[in-house]
Design an enzyme around this catalytic site. Structure first.
Site, short mmCIF file in Angstrom:
data_model
loop_
_atom_site.label_atom_id
_atom_site.label_comp_id
_atom_site.label_asym_id
_atom_site.label_seq_id
_atom_site.Cartn_x
_atom_site.Cartn_y
_atom_site.Cartn_z
N CYS A 98 0.91 -1.74 0.07
CA CYS A 98 -0.46 0.04 -0.37
C CYS A 98 0.50 1.21 0.05
CB CYS A 98 -0.98 0.22 1.30
SG CYS A 98 -1.92 -0.89 1.64
N ALA A 99 1.18 0.72 -1.27
CA ALA A 99 2.70 2.42 -1.20
C ALA A 99 2.67 4.17 -1.28
CB ALA A 99 3.82 1.43 -2.37
N PRO A 159 1.61 7.33 -0.38
CA PRO A 159 2.60 8.61 -1.31
C PRO A 159 3.93 7.76 -1.81
CG PRO A 159 2.15 9.71 0.22
CD PRO A 159 1.40 8.33 0.87
N GLY A 160 4.44 6.93 -0.51
CA GLY A 160 5.55 7.12 -0.90
C GLY A 160 6.30 6.90 0.05
N ASP A 215 1.48 -1.03 5.41
CA ASP A 215 0.57 0.35 5.85
C ASP A 215 -0.56 0.22 4.84
OD1 ASP A 215 1.60 2.56 7.05
OD2 ASP A 215 2.08 3.34 6.16
N CYS A 270 -1.72 4.59 10.82
CA CYS A 270 -1.48 5.61 11.77
C CYS A 270 -2.75 6.03 12.68
CB CYS A 270 -1.67 6.68 10.97
SG CYS A 270 -2.75 7.17 9.67
#
Length: 310
Positions: A119-120, A122-123, A194, A247
């Site tokens: 789930c990359a 924005p990087g 993530d 998060c």
């Protein structure tokens, strides 16, 4: 609670109870959420930054953060790293300090030959992984291949832009769903998840997120996270690792998701991360780690490193 404590809303009170916070901790937690000022910048140096590069503004000493990943700097309060020309040149990537904290679990993982950030966008997690294993990925004779995956086309475009700006054209960008990866023949030494979550840390950053503490939001995200992990866990080689992070704060999206995976797939075990020992969760009987906004190291989050037996 003390007389001067903020009165928690129903969702905040429920969360404090689920986190087993005492009265003083609950006050500090709710105050941090309401203040919306817990975000802290962290800079991840890109492969474009020379080995001896240092940001051209004051940064805090890493002595107070022994878990800080390599090639990461924490600007002092008041610094605006996004207005520096070095940022536009792609010498560093900016993200919240708590994201760097989550990636500290990779200190227990040797450089992988093949890795996947599921789930990359924005990087940020890919940038942290590349900074940690820079020599293996970007050296003269690379020994590592990394794939950054994002199912959303629009977010995948942002991911490509960020990787290109920071000098990482060798990272493959894909858009497969977790169930498609399960059917894919490729297997990885390291999988980063993530996970999409309720985002309960957003209010601590000053970003409105209505409904994030509601049971329906939390339960819906927990169900989605379990499905992602069950589908993707088969992509990891025996002896490989899976780093799960969010998060958000609710244990239903964190400790309970990890317990669910280990209960459903007995080949997985949680790994102790010595540099994060001060943050070990009291809400489970296996190594997992959580950061709350009143601890002063960003908006907070959760991480757990799993290893696949074999």
């Amino acid at each position: 609670m003390p007389d001067n404590a903020p009165t928690p809303a129903k969702g905040e009170w429920r969360l404090c109870a689920r986190l087993q916070l005492d009265a003083e901790q609950s006050q500090a937690f709710v105050t941090a959420l309401r203040a919306g000022a817990s975000a802290r910048h962290a800079l991840v140096l890109s492969p474009l930054a020379p080995e001896d590069y240092r940001p051209p503004f004051p940064c805090e000493s890493a002595e107070t953060m022994p878990w800080l990943p390599p090639r990461v700097y924490v600007p002092e309060p008041g610094v605006r790293p996004a207005v520096c020309d070095d940022y536009n040149r792609g010498l560093y990537y900016i993200l919240d300090l708590s994201s760097c904290w989550e990636s500290a679990a990779l200190s227990c993982v040797a450089p992988p030959h093949e890795s996947l950030d599921l789930c990359a966008a924005p990087g940020g997690k890919t940038m942290l992984l590349c900074a940690r294993y820079c020599g293996a990925l970007c050296g003269e004779a690379p020994t590592m291949r990394h794939i950054a995956n994002e199912v959303s086309p629009s977010r995948r475009g942002i991911l490509r832009q960020n990787l290109a700006l920071c000098g990482l054209p060798q990272v493959d960008v894909t858009g497969l769903r977790p169930d498609q990866w399960r059917e894919h023949r490729e297997r990885f030494d390291l999988l980063l998840v993530d996970a999409p979550c309720s985002g309960q840390s957003l209010p601590a950053r000053g970003i409105a997120n209505p409904g994030c503490f509601g049971p329906s939001t939390v339960n819906g995200n927990a169900k989605r996270q379990k499905g992602i992990l069950l589908a993707a866990a088969g992509c990891v080689k025996p002896g490989g690792h899976l780093l799960y992070s969010t998060c958000t704060y609710d244990p239903d999206e964190n400790e309970k998701v990890m317990a669910y995976l280990m209960r459903r797939q007995s080949e997985w075990e949680a790994v102790d991360v010595p540099c994060l020992s001060a943050f070990r969760s009291r809400l489970c009987d296996f190594p997992a780690y959580r950061l709350l906004p009143m601890q002063g190291m960003g908006a907070g989050g959760f991480c757990c490193l799993l290893k696949k037996r074999g």
